[in-house]
Design an enzyme around this catalytic site. Structure first.
Site, PDB file in Angstrom:
ATOM      1  N   LYS A 118       0.818  -1.218   0.000  1.00 28.11           N
ATOM      2  CA  LYS A 118       0.000   0.000   0.000  1.00 28.11           C
ATOM      3  C   LYS A 118       0.846   1.261   0.000  1.00 28.11           C
ATOM      4  O   LYS A 118       0.456   2.268  -0.585  1.00 28.11           O
ATOM      5  CB  LYS A 118      -0.962  -0.003   1.195  1.00 28.11           C
ATOM      6  CG  LYS A 118      -2.095  -0.996   1.021  1.00 28.11           C
ATOM      7  CD  LYS A 118      -3.223  -0.741   1.993  1.00 28.11           C
ATOM      8  CE  LYS A 118      -4.405  -1.650   1.685  1.00 28.11           C
ATOM      9  NZ  LYS A 118      -5.372  -1.717   2.774  1.00 28.11           N
ATOM     10  N   LYS A 211      -4.837 -10.511  -6.693  1.00 25.42           N
ATOM     11  CA  LYS A 211      -6.000 -10.617  -5.806  1.00 25.42           C
ATOM     12  C   LYS A 211      -7.139  -9.715  -6.284  1.00 25.42           C
ATOM     13  O   LYS A 211      -6.885  -8.605  -6.760  1.00 25.42           O
ATOM     14  CB  LYS A 211      -5.521 -10.152  -4.422  1.00 25.42           C
ATOM     15  CG  LYS A 211      -6.402 -10.471  -3.268  1.00 25.42           C
ATOM     16  CD  LYS A 211      -5.760  -9.969  -1.982  1.00 25.42           C
ATOM     17  CE  LYS A 211      -5.788  -8.462  -1.880  1.00 25.42           C
ATOM     18  NZ  LYS A 211      -5.446  -7.913  -0.586  1.00 25.42           N
ATOM     19  N   LYS A 214     -10.578  -3.959  -4.019  1.00 23.52           N
ATOM     20  CA  LYS A 214     -11.384  -2.743  -4.132  1.00 23.52           C
ATOM     21  C   LYS A 214     -10.658  -1.671  -4.921  1.00 23.52           C
ATOM     22  O   LYS A 214     -11.271  -0.799  -5.514  1.00 23.52           O
ATOM     23  CB  LYS A 214     -11.631  -2.149  -2.741  1.00 23.52           C
ATOM     24  CG  LYS A 214     -12.401  -3.019  -1.805  1.00 23.52           C
ATOM     25  CD  LYS A 214     -12.406  -2.424  -0.388  1.00 23.52           C
ATOM     26  CE  LYS A 214     -13.090  -3.396   0.569  1.00 23.52           C
ATOM     27  NZ  LYS A 214     -13.130  -2.949   1.957  1.00 23.52           N
TER      28      LYS A 214
HETATM   29  P1  TYM Z   1     -10.718  -5.490   4.191  1.00 18.03           P
HETATM   30  O1  TYM Z   1     -11.884  -4.602   4.273  1.00 18.03           O
HETATM   31  O2  TYM Z   1      -9.613  -5.132   3.267  1.00 18.03           O
HETATM   32  O3  TYM Z   1     -11.198  -6.958   3.832  1.00 18.03           O
HETATM   33  C1  TYM Z   1     -12.282  -7.558   4.506  1.00 18.03           C
HETATM   34  C2  TYM Z   1     -12.156  -9.071   4.468  1.00 18.03           C
HETATM   35  O4  TYM Z   1     -12.202  -9.525   3.119  1.00 18.03           O
HETATM   36  C3  TYM Z   1     -11.110 -10.406   2.876  1.00 18.03           C
HETATM   37  N1  TYM Z   1     -10.701 -10.286   1.463  1.00 18.03           N
HETATM   38  C4  TYM Z   1     -10.588 -11.316   0.626  1.00 18.03           C
HETATM   39  N2  TYM Z   1     -10.799 -12.646   0.793  1.00 18.03           N
HETATM   40  C5  TYM Z   1     -10.615 -13.445  -0.293  1.00 18.03           C
HETATM   41  N3  TYM Z   1     -10.235 -12.973  -1.508  1.00 18.03           N
HETATM   42  C6  TYM Z   1     -10.020 -11.661  -1.719  1.00 18.03           C
HETATM   43  N4  TYM Z   1      -9.668 -11.219  -2.921  1.00 18.03           N
HETATM   44  C7  TYM Z   1     -10.199 -10.766  -0.628  1.00 18.03           C
HETATM   45  N5  TYM Z   1     -10.077  -9.420  -0.485  1.00 18.03           N
HETATM   46  C8  TYM Z   1     -10.385  -9.150   0.802  1.00 18.03           C
HETATM   47  C9  TYM Z   1     -10.026  -9.936   3.821  1.00 18.03           C
HETATM   48  O5  TYM Z   1      -9.088 -10.955   4.070  1.00 18.03           O
HETATM   49  C10 TYM Z   1     -10.822  -9.574   5.045  1.00 18.03           C
HETATM   50  O6  TYM Z   1     -11.070 -10.716   5.849  1.00 18.03           O
HETATM   51  N6  TYM Z   1      -7.492  -5.661   7.862  1.00 18.03           N
HETATM   52  C11 TYM Z   1      -8.834  -6.158   7.621  1.00 18.03           C
HETATM   53  C12 TYM Z   1      -9.884  -5.445   8.424  1.00 18.03           C
HETATM   54  C13 TYM Z   1      -9.726  -5.571   9.904  1.00 18.03           C
HETATM   55  C14 TYM Z   1      -9.828  -6.776  10.653  1.00 18.03           C
HETATM   56  C15 TYM Z   1      -9.613  -6.392  12.018  1.00 18.03           C
HETATM   57  C16 TYM Z   1     -10.064  -8.096  10.314  1.00 18.03           C
HETATM   58  C17 TYM Z   1      -9.464  -4.585  10.771  1.00 18.03           C
HETATM   59  N7  TYM Z   1      -9.395  -5.062  12.060  1.00 18.03           N
HETATM   60  C18 TYM Z   1      -9.638  -7.340  13.027  1.00 18.03           C
HETATM   61  C19 TYM Z   1     -10.083  -9.049  11.338  1.00 18.03           C
HETATM   62  C20 TYM Z   1      -9.871  -8.659  12.693  1.00 18.03           C
HETATM   63  C21 TYM Z   1      -9.104  -6.099   6.119  1.00 18.03           C
HETATM   64  O7  TYM Z   1      -8.359  -6.556   5.336  1.00 18.03           O
HETATM   65  O8  TYM Z   1     -10.212  -5.542   5.687  1.00 18.03           O
END
Ligand code: TYM
Length: 350
Positions: A118, A211, A214
Site C-alpha cells: 500500500k 487478488k 477494491k
Molecule cells: P478489508 O476490508 O480489506 O477486507 C475484509 C475481508 O475480506 C477479505 N478479502 C478477501 N478474501 C478473499 N479474496 C479476496 N480477494 C479478498 N479481499 C479481501 C479480507 O481478508 C478480510 O477478511 N485488515 C482487515 C480489516 C480488519 C480486521 C480487524 C479483520 C481490521 N481489524 C480485526 C479481522 C480482525 C481487512 O483486510 O479488511
C-alpha cells in the site's frame, strides 16, 4: 482457565465491497454465528489510513460505513443475537492500540507485506496510521479477547502479528497479570485465524495472479456486491480464461490461475468442493461453465444486493443498529481496558 471462545472480525468501509470480501470473509462470518458469540466491526478507523483521495472524504466514509453494515445484515448476520458496530464508536480500540504500540516492535511492522504494497515506492509519504494499521487490528481483536478471527488469506500475516503482540504483552506484564489473578499469567488469548473454504483468496477476473481488490482500477476485475444481474453476467462472460477446456481433476488446475479461480468461486458459491465442480464441468467448454457460473452468481448475489439497497435507503435504521451494537461492544471493551490499565500500572478513576 481457558478463554471463552469468541469471534471477532472487521471489514473496512472503503467502497466496492466485492466477491472476495464476501466469499473470503462475510460468508464465514454468517456461518460462525451458529456456534459462537460473534462481534463484527465496520473498521472506519482503518479506512482512513490511506490518503483522503483514496478513501473519499467524510460523506463517502459515512455512506460506505452504512453500506458495509447493510451488507453484513443482507448477507445474514443477526445484529440482535450478535454484535455489529463501527469501530470509532468504541474508544477502547484507540486506547488499547496505544498500549500495543509500546509492545510491538518497528521491525515487526516493517515486515508487513500489506504495508509495503500500500505504501508503494513513496514510503516516506505513507501515513503513520498505515504503518500502524496491524497494531490497531490487534487491538480490535484483543479488546474483546476474541479467540477466533475469520478472514481471507491476505490477512494471515496480520493475525500472526496479533498473536505476537498478545504473547509479548503477556510476557512483559506476566507478574502484574498473575498479581491480578488472571488466567495463570495469560491476559490475552493468542487469536486463531480461520481461513476456510475454497475461496480464501479470490483473484481478479482480469488476471488470475492478482487478488480481487477494491482498489484495482478496472471495475471488470471484480464483482461488486452492488452489481446488478446484467453487470455480473457480463463480467463473468468477459473474465479471462485460457484456451484449454476445464480439467476433470483438481490437479489439472495447477498453473491455470484463471481457471482455478473461477472453479473456486463456483465451489464456494454452491457449497461444493472444486473436485465436485470439475466432475460436473470438467472436459467441457469454458463458455458453458461461464454461463452456469454467471447464473449461480446472480442467484446468490442479487438478493443480497436488493436487500442492501433496501437497508441503505433507511440510514436511521442502520445507525440505530450501530448505536446498539456499539453500546454492547463498549461494555465488553471497558472491562478489558480497566484490567489492561491495572496491569500496565495506570492509575484510573475509582
Ligand atoms: P478489508 O476490508 O480489506 O477486507 C475484509 C475481508 O475480506 C477479505 N478479502 C478477501 N478474501 C478473499 N479474496 C479476496 N480477494 C479478498 N479481499 C479481501 C479480507 O481478508 C478480510 O477478511 N485488515 C482487515 C480489516 C480488519 C480486521 C480487524 C479483520 C481490521 N481489524 C480485526 C479481522 C480482525 C481487512 O483486510 O479488511
Amino acid at each position: 482457565m481457558p478463554f471463552v471462545e469468541r469471534v471477532f472480525s472487521g471489514v473496512q468501509p472503503t467502497g466496492n465491497l466485492h466477491l472476495g470480501n464476501y466469499l473470503g470473509a462475510i460468508v464465514n462470518f454468517v456461518k460462525m454465528q451458529e456456534t459462537h458469540s460473534c462481534i463484527y466491526c465496520v473498521v472506519d478507523m482503518h479506512a482512513i489510513t490511506q490518503g483522503v483521495d483514496v478513501w473519499g472524504g467524510p460523506a463517502e466514509l459515512t455512506r460506505n460505513t452504512r453500506e458495509v453494515t447493510a451488507a453484513f445484515i443482507a448477507a445474514g448476520i443477526d445484529p440482535k443475537k450478535h454484535i455489529v458496530f463501527n469501530q470509532s464508536q468504541v474508544s477502547g480500540h484507540a486506547e488499547l492500540a496505544w498500549i500495543f504500540n509500546c509492545v510491538a516492535r518497528m521491525g515487526w511492522l516493517g515486515r508487513m507485506t500489506q504495508f509495503k504494497e500500500k505504501a508503494g515506492k513513496d514510503r516516506e509519504n505513507a501515513s503513520v496510521g498505515l504503518f500502524d494499521y496491524p497494531v490497531l487490528m490487534a487491538a480490535d481483536i484483543l479488546l474483546y479477547r476474541a479467540t477466533h478471527v475469520p478472514v481471507g488469506e491476505d490477512q494471515k500475516q496480520h493475525l500472526e502479528l496479533s498473536r505476537d503482540i498478545a504473547q509479548k504483552f503477556n510476557n512483559d506484564f506476566g507478574e502484574s497479570i498473575r498479581a491480578q489473578g488472571a488466567n495463570d499469567g495469560l491476559f490475552f488469548p493468542l487469536p486463531e485465524p480461520l481461513i476456510t473454504g475454497p475461496a480464501t483468496r479470490v483473484m481478479s477476473l482480469r488476471d488470475g495472479t492478482k487478488k480481487m481488490s477494491k482498489s484495482e482500477a478496472s471495475d471488470n476485475s471484480r464483482i461488486n456486491l452492488t452489481d446488478d444481474a446484467d453487470t455480473i453476467a457480463q463480467k463473468i462472460r468477459k473474465a479471462k480464461t485460457d484456451p484449454e477446456p476445464l480439467p476433470t481433476e483438481e490437479k489439472g488446475l495447477d498453473a491455470r490461475p484463471e481457471a482455478d479461480n473461477l472453479v473456486g468461486i463456483f465451489a464456494a458459491l454452491s457449497g461444493r468442493s472444486k473436485a465436485d465442480v470439475l466432475r460436473e464441468f470438467g472436459a467441457g467448454q469454458f463458455s458453458s461453465f461461464k454461463n452456469a457460473l454467471a447464473e449461480l452468481c446472480v442467484t446468490k448475489l442479487a438478493p443480497i444486493a436488493g436487500e442492501m439497497k433496501r437497508l441503505v435507503a433507511d440510514p436511521g435504521h442502520i445507525d440505530a443498529i450501530l448505536n446498539d451494537g456499539s453500546d454492547r461492544a463498549r461494555a465488553i471493551a471497558d472491562e478489558t481496558m480497566k484490567l489492561s490499565k491495572d496491569i500496565v500500572g495506570f492509575i484510573r478513576r475509582r
